[in-house]
Scaffold this active site. Sequence first.
Site, PDB file in Angstrom:
ATOM      1  N   HIS A 530       0.833  -1.204   0.000  1.00  0.00           N
ATOM      2  CA  HIS A 530       0.000   0.000   0.000  1.00  0.00           C
ATOM      3  C   HIS A 530       0.868   1.255   0.000  1.00  0.00           C
ATOM      4  O   HIS A 530       0.593   2.219   0.726  1.00  0.00           O
ATOM      5  CB  HIS A 530      -0.931   0.000   1.221  1.00  0.00           C
ATOM      6  N   SER A 531       1.902   1.275  -0.817  1.00  0.00           N
ATOM      7  CA  SER A 531       2.837   2.398  -0.845  1.00  0.00           C
ATOM      8  C   SER A 531       2.148   3.660  -1.364  1.00  0.00           C
ATOM      9  O   SER A 531       1.420   3.623  -2.358  1.00  0.00           O
ATOM     10  CB  SER A 531       4.026   2.056  -1.751  1.00  0.00           C
TER      11      SER A 531
END
Length: 599
Positions: A530-531
């Site tokens: 989930h960068s």
Amino acid sequence: MSYPFLSEFDIIFAGGGSTACVVAGRLAAWDPSLRILILEGGQHTLNKAEHVQPYQYVTHQAPTSTTMSFNIGNPSPHLNGRAPIVHCAHCVGGGSSVNFMNYTRSPASDFDDWGVDGWESKNLIPLMKKLETYEVQADRPTHGYNGPIKVSTGGCKLAISEDFIRVGTEYHKRPFSDDSNDLETCNTYSPWFKYIDGTIGTRSDAAHHYVYNQAHNPNLQIWVGKRVKRVIFEDTRAVGVEFTDDPMSCPDADLSSSTVRASKLVVVSAGAFGSPAILERSGIGAEAILKRCDIQQLVDLPGVGENYRDHNIVVVPYFVADEVITMDRLWRGENVLQEHLARWKSNKKSLIAQNGSDAKIKWRPDDEELKAMGSTFEPRWKEFFQDRPEKAVAIFSVFAGYLGPSSLPPRNYMTAEITTLYPVCVGSVHIKLGEDGKEDIDFTTGYLDDPSDIVPLNFGYKKLREISRRMSSYRGEVAALHPRFPEGSAAVCREATGPTGLNAPDIIYTAEDDEAIERFHRDNTQTGWHSLGTCAMKSRADKGVVDARLNVYGVTNLKVADLSIVPEIVGTNTYSTALLVGEKAAMIIAEDLGIEYRP
């Protein structure tokens, strides 16, 4: 899709991930005459089984996968010297084409916390509803029922997940809720719905539902296997991009450069890793970063590549009873796969239309749990969580099957997963020159740098273990993939013949046991995939990169539209956020270009 080469388009998207597909698809639908080009480094996903059949999502995590790129972080003392690896989608549709398909939404307050004009929750909730068709329950006020992205229960229900909810409500003493994605409910055991079309049993991704469904429009083009090197400027106006064949998708290509012009707008949409890299290669970034790469600075924007945020995840496997239905046999490719494929082709049901997880809790600790978590977490709790009951500390969940890189004997497994939602840690991602003079990545994750970040993982391991031990399918821990507790400890992991009683005492952990848990987490905590945050939508004075209308500071005709613009971590699996950013960005661009759009 094959198209004649055109030297000029109206809008060029540098990257073809989830958000880019939403923006390009909406704009093309509103104005079919608009000439739009998407340049994507990965390959097409159109109607490919590994992308449309939900159960196959695990294949994209394999080290040999070409649908994901693997970004190696700098070694960290907080990870016991380990260099973490963070996956990033590398295909049309981006994360929407390879993710776990978990349907999760942030509390509305997350968007209000950004403090960005026009991005408050009251402005975004209509877009959240617009983008989805919520097939699960009717007449829910925060859900949508006529959007391109389908949300369903998947192809069949799993007994393991139902048991997880039973034990959670009875042992963990949390209530049940049939919807913890209404933008405020948390701390309840709930079904975990999926981005799967419940009618046809396929993944509901951005590529198929925003752009591939407009193949009839020759003005909307997708060129795959193309890596955008930089944005081309005339003075400070973006007028096009330079690109090469992507070395991962086209390993035998000569990597010579080509250019294509944009008459109206360039949109950088290459994600939390790709977007800051494109900006830096274009001369936009911090002076020191550009100077070490021999790049002439165009705009001094020290926020480019900073503010890297992610969730932390730890998974541990358990043995489960032989008669329990799990995903393991499908994932191993055993004969039963053909049976499930036949059923799926017939009625679009079966485990083919499953991801293995039907239940979760967005967990907040109660007073007793907070006391057990100790003083290290207390300041973070009081500062961020205590007076905000909609903010969960972590998601606890179980998957019916083994999720992990190690090869295990062919048995039935369950994987318990802890995902911390608001870690304090902040990292950065920049370009640099390697020892061979070629471009490399300078990536610091920040994982577990803050002492408070590991505390929910340590406590969560114990709580999830107690829940797992009480589930009827439980047959013990896979000891090699759990903390290594001292010999003679009550916490030693082993196989079991059945579950413990619902009212049995919890395992008592010694200080030495706690050290083993912490060591395990520093050795094994991984990315949440989930960068975000590396081209943050903040004021320029606050190291922002884009303004509220997604314009890159210091230049014109250049926007960023992807998860890199999200200024703060959000408490959700981020596909929902990527779709939302896309819907908002499409409206902004339409307004800028004078295109009539449908809210």
